[in-house]
Design a protein around this motif. Structure first.
Motif, PDB file in Angstrom:
ATOM      1  N   PRO A  74       0.822  -1.200   0.000  1.00 12.45           N
ATOM      2  CA  PRO A  74       0.000   0.000   0.000  1.00 12.45           C
ATOM      3  C   PRO A  74       0.861   1.257   0.000  1.00 12.45           C
ATOM      4  CG  PRO A  74      -0.111  -1.099   2.135  1.00 12.45           C
ATOM      5  CD  PRO A  74       0.742  -1.948   1.250  1.00 12.45           C
ATOM      6  N   ILE A  84      -7.702  20.095  -6.092  1.00 13.79           N
ATOM      7  CA  ILE A  84      -8.296  18.823  -6.484  1.00 13.79           C
ATOM      8  C   ILE A  84      -7.540  18.114  -7.592  1.00 13.79           C
ATOM      9  CG2 ILE A  84     -10.325  17.841  -7.635  1.00 13.79           C
ATOM     10  CD1 ILE A  84     -11.892  19.980  -5.979  1.00 13.79           C
ATOM     11  N   LYS A  87      -5.067  15.751  -6.240  1.00 11.44           N
ATOM     12  CA  LYS A  87      -5.632  14.651  -5.448  1.00 11.44           C
ATOM     13  C   LYS A  87      -6.209  13.605  -6.376  1.00 11.44           C
ATOM     14  CE  LYS A  87      -6.989  17.478  -1.488  1.00 11.44           C
ATOM     15  NZ  LYS A  87      -8.106  17.927  -0.640  1.00 11.44           N
ATOM     16  N   VAL A  88      -6.948  14.078  -7.354  1.00 10.54           N
ATOM     17  CA  VAL A  88      -7.550  13.175  -8.324  1.00 10.54           C
ATOM     18  C   VAL A  88      -6.460  12.349  -8.995  1.00 10.54           C
ATOM     19  CG1 VAL A  88      -8.752  13.055 -10.532  1.00 10.54           C
ATOM     20  CG2 VAL A  88      -9.529  14.631  -8.765  1.00 10.54           C
ATOM     21  N   LEU A  91      -4.894   9.614  -6.657  1.00 11.39           N
ATOM     22  CA  LEU A  91      -5.710   8.423  -6.442  1.00 11.39           C
ATOM     23  C   LEU A  91      -5.785   7.588  -7.712  1.00 11.39           C
ATOM     24  CD1 LEU A  91      -8.539  10.023  -4.333  1.00 11.39           C
ATOM     25  CD2 LEU A  91      -6.838   8.391  -3.544  1.00 11.39           C
ATOM     26  N   ASN A  92      -5.889   8.266  -8.827  1.00 10.95           N
ATOM     27  CA  ASN A  92      -5.987   7.526 -10.081  1.00 10.95           C
ATOM     28  C   ASN A  92      -4.696   6.812 -10.458  1.00 10.95           C
ATOM     29  OD1 ASN A  92      -8.670   7.855 -10.653  1.00 10.95           O
ATOM     30  ND2 ASN A  92      -8.370   9.766 -11.766  1.00 10.95           N
ATOM     31  N   LEU A  93      -3.617   7.285  -9.916  1.00 12.16           N
ATOM     32  CA  LEU A  93      -2.344   6.635 -10.206  1.00 12.16           C
ATOM     33  C   LEU A  93      -2.156   5.359  -9.408  1.00 12.16           C
ATOM     34  CD1 LEU A  93       0.022   9.631 -10.553  1.00 12.16           C
ATOM     35  CD2 LEU A  93      -0.167   7.715 -12.148  1.00 12.16           C
ATOM     36  N   GLY A  94      -3.068   5.114  -8.503  1.00 11.28           N
ATOM     37  CA  GLY A  94      -2.982   3.867  -7.776  1.00 11.28           C
ATOM     38  C   GLY A  94      -2.433   4.014  -6.365  1.00 11.28           C
ATOM     39  N   ASP A  96      -2.881   4.503  -2.485  1.00 13.64           N
ATOM     40  CA  ASP A  96      -3.969   4.019  -1.651  1.00 13.64           C
ATOM     41  C   ASP A  96      -4.549   5.139  -0.803  1.00 13.64           C
ATOM     42  OD1 ASP A  96      -1.985   1.664  -2.131  1.00 13.64           O
ATOM     43  OD2 ASP A  96      -3.971   0.812  -1.791  1.00 13.64           O
ATOM     44  N   ASP A  97      -3.727   6.140  -0.568  1.00 11.29           N
ATOM     45  CA  ASP A  97      -4.193   7.291   0.187  1.00 11.29           C
ATOM     46  C   ASP A  97      -3.164   8.390  -0.029  1.00 11.29           C
ATOM     47  OD1 ASP A  97      -5.738   8.853   1.763  1.00 11.29           O
ATOM     48  OD2 ASP A  97      -5.527   7.664   3.590  1.00 11.29           O
ATOM     49  N   TYR A  98      -3.509   9.576   0.385  1.00  8.87           N
ATOM     50  CA  TYR A  98      -2.509  10.629   0.315  1.00  8.87           C
ATOM     51  C   TYR A  98      -2.765  11.550   1.482  1.00  8.87           C
ATOM     52  CZ  TYR A  98      -6.210  13.630  -1.128  1.00  8.87           C
ATOM     53  OH  TYR A  98      -7.377  14.316  -1.135  1.00  8.87           O
ATOM     54  N   SER A 104      -0.365  16.154  10.789  1.00 13.79           N
ATOM     55  CA  SER A 104       0.009  15.738  12.133  1.00 13.79           C
ATOM     56  C   SER A 104       0.403  14.273  12.084  1.00 13.79           C
ATOM     57  CB  SER A 104      -1.175  15.903  13.080  1.00 13.79           C
ATOM     58  OG  SER A 104      -2.105  14.876  12.873  1.00 13.79           O
ATOM     59  N   GLU A 107      -2.557  11.935  12.455  1.00 17.06           N
ATOM     60  CA  GLU A 107      -3.366  11.633  11.271  1.00 17.06           C
ATOM     61  C   GLU A 107      -2.639  10.656  10.358  1.00 17.06           C
ATOM     62  OE1 GLU A 107      -4.733  14.882   8.828  1.00 17.06           O
ATOM     63  OE2 GLU A 107      -5.598  13.487   7.370  1.00 17.06           O
ATOM     64  N   ARG A 111      -3.945   6.995   9.070  1.00 19.32           N
ATOM     65  CA  ARG A 111      -4.060   6.618   7.661  1.00 19.32           C
ATOM     66  C   ARG A 111      -3.249   5.357   7.369  1.00 19.32           C
ATOM     67  NH1 ARG A 111      -6.026  10.187   4.089  1.00 19.32           N
ATOM     68  NH2 ARG A 111      -6.894  12.107   4.963  1.00 19.32           N
TER      69      ARG A 111
ATOM     70  N   LEU B  91     -11.294   6.632   9.703  1.00 23.40           N
ATOM     71  CA  LEU B  91     -10.415   5.633   9.097  1.00 23.40           C
ATOM     72  C   LEU B  91     -10.270   4.420  10.006  1.00 23.40           C
ATOM     73  CD1 LEU B  91      -7.708   7.995   7.632  1.00 23.40           C
ATOM     74  CD2 LEU B  91      -9.375   6.667   6.346  1.00 23.40           C
ATOM     75  N   ALA B 110     -13.271  10.283  -8.409  1.00 26.49           N
ATOM     76  CA  ALA B 110     -11.899   9.756  -8.401  1.00 26.49           C
ATOM     77  C   ALA B 110     -11.705   8.813  -7.221  1.00 26.49           C
ATOM     78  CB  ALA B 110     -10.891  10.888  -8.326  1.00 26.49           C
ATOM     79  N   ARG B 117     -11.455   0.117  -7.717  1.00 30.65           N
ATOM     80  CA  ARG B 117     -10.386  -0.536  -8.464  1.00 30.65           C
ATOM     81  C   ARG B 117      -9.572  -1.421  -7.533  1.00 30.65           C
ATOM     82  NH1 ARG B 117      -6.244   2.508  -9.266  1.00 30.65           N
ATOM     83  NH2 ARG B 117      -7.531   4.294  -9.845  1.00 30.65           N
TER      84      ARG B 117
END
Lengths: 223, 223
Positions: A74, A84, A87-88, A91-94, A96-98, A104, A107, A111, B91, B110, B117
DNA sequence: AACAATAATGAAAAGTTTTTCATTTTTCTT
DNA sequence: AAGAAAAATGAAAAACTTTTCATTATTGTT
């Protein structure tokens, strides 16, 4: 947890590493994209934190590469950019989160936990005590990375016990699930397999996980 | 895609639904937590968008319930709240992602794509021609429901071929992936296993899937 | 405490799978 | 078309798994 920090800003990387170590995890720092790939090939991690901007290969490039090569890990993208469009893209690049800098540690850790938990859930990894059953490769590893070699029947049995940990399972049920046919009490295979599984588990972990409930069946102690 | 929108603010829900329909997806609206669960039990969705605040059962409650009952669906939490405490909580509750209101439809889409996916990618069924490999039970079925009994090695080999269908795989690569050790050319197991796999596949389907590329390796014809 | 029922065990037998080997067949090169 | 290299094959050997069996140990009941 074993965390790869791919981040060229040494200060940030070191600070993260310190935090992770404090929480009892392991962490390794890769200072550029190429180093990141090298580590990913050679070592085993639970998650990789990828800085968006890195020398040699950017986080995005590494991300693409990981997905193309089907490296199974992951990815959390660390990005200083907002808006945006990015961010888009991430996520589209694969990924799993950003997470957007500055963030902090709390956070980030949440995640990481979410992503790893989800990954394990969807990549069919069962965790019991400090054992990890990979339902796809059907291999069992202890967290110290030694492999425990289970036969097919032992694996199926252990898996079923784990899925029902804390529950007393009759031989009848075990038989039906693991051997897939009607139970005939003149056989002894179930007991024999339990015995062998017990031995392997105890040899590997030093613990006794499988309890006998006299006259009723077996149960895996809930951890 | 089949999307469940669990959102009590009708205006938002309807607007989302309209967008989804425009993009060629299906969408159903649940106006409270109980209805959400009801739909989840009775129908099949690819993803559920869960509003944090809902009557009867909150999004969080539904989320917990989905995870406890092992309903298999990715969850995106919709939340009006900001601040780390809630993100962390979301989360940790087992949501797959979350998005803070107000959000753009583009970002939501997205995130849906990313989440779905990933879920599909890690699904455990491989399809090739009219064969279905279940990576968990390691059974192969043709669509006519006859089982093809493959041995472990045959299964691993077939799986690897399918994952690389259309690609020429050298014996070296097959060996490394299926047998997991360095290739020593004095052995013949790879050819022997190919032979047996070919026979079983042809017996079951009447087709020849595995092609030999003389001097290079083997390839599974891309369907 | 003695017994009957249930479970555990080691070792051997039966059953499968994996690997090897010797030979035949196919493919490519000249 | 002949020869060399590569691949395919059937059958046997080796390795491993699964099951059975006879015996011992444990548990619950009287």
């Amino acid at each position: 947890m074993n965390i790869l920090i791919a981040e060229d800003e040494k200060q940030i990387a070191e600070s993260l590493k310190k935090h992770f170590l404090e929480e009892g995890h392991k962490a390794l720092i890769a200072l550029d994209g190429e180093e990141t790939l090298k580590f990913l090939f050679e070592l085993q991690f639970d998650v990789v934190l990828l800085d968006w901007m890195m020398p040699k290969l950017s986080g995005i490039d590494v991300c693409k590469y990981i997905n193309e090569k089907e490296i199974n890990i992951p990815i959390i993208l660390l990005t200083a950019l907002t808006g945006i469009k990015n961010k888009v893209e991430a996520l589209n690049l694969g990924a799993d989160d950003y997470i957007t800098k500055p963030f902090s540690f709390e956070e980030l850790m949440a995640r990481i936990n979410a992503v790893v938990r989800r990954y394990r859930k969807t990549t069919d990894i069962l965790i019991y005590d400090n054992l990890e059953l990979n339902l796809i490769t059907r291999k069992v590893e202890s967290f110290s990375y030694e492999e425990i070699r289970l036969t097919e029947k032992e694996f199926d049995l252990f898996k079923f016990l784990i899925l029902n940990k804390g529950v007393i399972l009759s031989k009848d049920e075990l038989w039906k699930k693991v051997w897939g046919r009607a139970y005939s009490p003149q056989t002894n295979v179930c007991e024999a397999t339990i015995k062998n599984l017990r031995k392997k588990l105890e040899d590997a972990t030093g613990k006794k996980f499988i309890k006998t409930i006299y006259g009723e069946g077996y149960t895996l102690i809930a951890d």
